[in-house]
Design an enzyme around this catalytic site. Structure first.
Site, short mmCIF file in Angstrom:
data_model
loop_
_atom_site.label_atom_id
_atom_site.label_comp_id
_atom_site.label_asym_id
_atom_site.label_seq_id
_atom_site.Cartn_x
_atom_site.Cartn_y
_atom_site.Cartn_z
N TYR A 23 0.85 -1.19 0.00
CA TYR A 23 0.00 0.00 0.00
C TYR A 23 0.89 1.24 0.00
O TYR A 23 1.59 1.52 0.98
CB TYR A 23 -0.90 0.04 1.24
CG TYR A 23 -1.97 -1.01 1.32
CD1 TYR A 23 -2.29 -1.82 0.23
CD2 TYR A 23 -2.69 -1.19 2.49
CE1 TYR A 23 -3.29 -2.77 0.31
CE2 TYR A 23 -3.69 -2.14 2.59
CZ TYR A 23 -3.99 -2.94 1.50
OH TYR A 23 -4.99 -3.87 1.59
N LEU B 279 -18.52 -1.17 2.46
CA LEU B 279 -19.23 -0.04 1.88
C LEU B 279 -19.03 0.03 0.37
O LEU B 279 -19.33 1.06 -0.25
CB LEU B 279 -18.78 1.26 2.54
CG LEU B 279 -19.05 1.36 4.05
CD1 LEU B 279 -18.58 2.69 4.59
CD2 LEU B 279 -20.53 1.15 4.35
N SER C 55 -22.72 4.56 0.58
CA SER C 55 -22.60 5.69 1.51
C SER C 55 -23.10 6.92 0.78
O SER C 55 -23.64 6.83 -0.32
CB SER C 55 -21.14 5.88 1.95
OG SER C 55 -20.37 6.43 0.90
#
Length: 336
Positions: free
Chosen positions: A61, A211, A217
């Site tokens: 990452y 999500l 959202s």
């Protein structure tokens, strides 16, 4: 709203005690556009202060940025207060080019050395290959991590995005704490085979994408423009007509959320929580207010009628687009 601390559950039969929801840190290193390091660190602190202990990262990452960030965030915290889940194996080139997967024993031992240094710790709690390496038997990969467990550098072994055969073969080598895999109202593929097998073998599930990368959202609207370095700029579910069709499902979910007095995100997280205490949602929050909102889902109870209404509002067969682009889907052992 109550201020009680987040409860804990055991992750699988062999895993650690973890908070009922965990913090996913990937978005703090540019996966969804530019992030702010100071706010990211504050978000980690907010999660820990609320009683969460599970923090998920990956050595790839941000090419190590995420581990350095997490290391800084937890530096002043007691080590035993944080359960670090670390993924390895994904290779990158300059400019972020994809370089494949390397899960060879000698490679993962090398990866771990760098992870420990960047995180500023002498062990990680859960170590897992991010993807199955088609050139390395899972027995070799798990066996090598088992040696690191014996040596004290790793506490538990996890898996990520693998299918039933791989799970069975891995468990035959060493106890597996959990399978990390996408699971949400619009990504329910694990329900047919993978989730029942995990329950049979007492392997926990850490669910990411709860999500659906912000789709479930209020953060994504029709016409939303994504930066070139944002994963969603290339994700099928966020493109053109697919996005329009998916937002229709979100609108239907929003009506239920409004009647319930909660946000769409809280409703989506509460639905995953309702699937069982052996499933721990990993929430990819980058800002403190997003974490607070997500953690609030722990206080949302859903009746059987409400669960039925939620699932009727978001029929799986009406979801438009795969969860990854075709080249990435081809690398998922869990989708074969």
């Amino acid at each position: 709203m109550t201020t009680s601390k987040i409860p804990t559950v055991q992750l699988g039969e062999s895993g650690p005690a973890v908070s009922r929801v965990g913090l996913g840190a990937m978005g703090m290193s540019g996966m969804y556009g530019t992030a702010d390091d100071a706010e990211s660190i504050a978000t980690v602190h907010a999660a820990l202060d609320s009683g969460a202990n599970l923090v998920d990262t990956g050595d790839f990452y941000g090419a190590g940025h995420n581990e350095l960030l997490i290391g800084k965030a937890i530096a002043e915290r007691p080590r035993e207060d944080v359960v670090l889940s670390v993924k390895f194996g994904a290779l990158r080139g300059p400019g972020g080019a994809w370089g494949g997967v390397d899960n060879r024993p000698e490679a993962l031992r090398n990866f771990l050395v760098y992870s420990l240094q960047r995180l500023g710790v002498d062990y990680v709690d859960i170590y897992r290959p991010a993807r199955l390496d088609p050139n390395v038997p899972i027995e070799d990969t798990v066996g090598a991590i088992a040696e690191l467990v014996e040596a004290g550098y790793v506490r538990h072994i996890g898996l990520s995005e693998v299918g039933p055969d791989t799970i069975r073969r891995a468990v035959a080598v060493h106890p597996i704490a959990d399978l990390q895999i996408e699971y949400s109202l619009i990504s329910r593929g694990i329900e047919a085979e993978i989730l029942p097998l995990c329950r049979e073998l007492r392997v926990g599930v850490t669910a990411y994408g709860v999500l659906s990368r912000g789709l479930l959202s209020s953060s994504v609207q029709a016409g939303t423009a994504f930066a070139a370095n944002d994963f969603r700029a290339h994700s099928p579910r966020f493109q053109g007509e697919n996005l329009s069709r998916n937002l229709e499902l979100v609108d239907a979910l929003a009506e239920i959320a409004a009647r319930k007095g909660v946000s769409v995100a809280q409703l989506a997280i509460a639905w995953v929580l309702s699937r069982g205490t052996d499933i721990v949602p990993i929430i990819g929050a980058r800002r403190r207010e997003r974490w607070t909102e997500a953690a609030g889902a722990l206080h949302v109870s859903l009746s059987e009628d409400e669960l039925a209404a939620i699932e009727a509002a978001v029929p799986v067969d009406r979801v438009a687009g795969e969860r990854y682009a075709s080249a990435q889907m081809a690398m998922l052992d869990s989708e074969r």
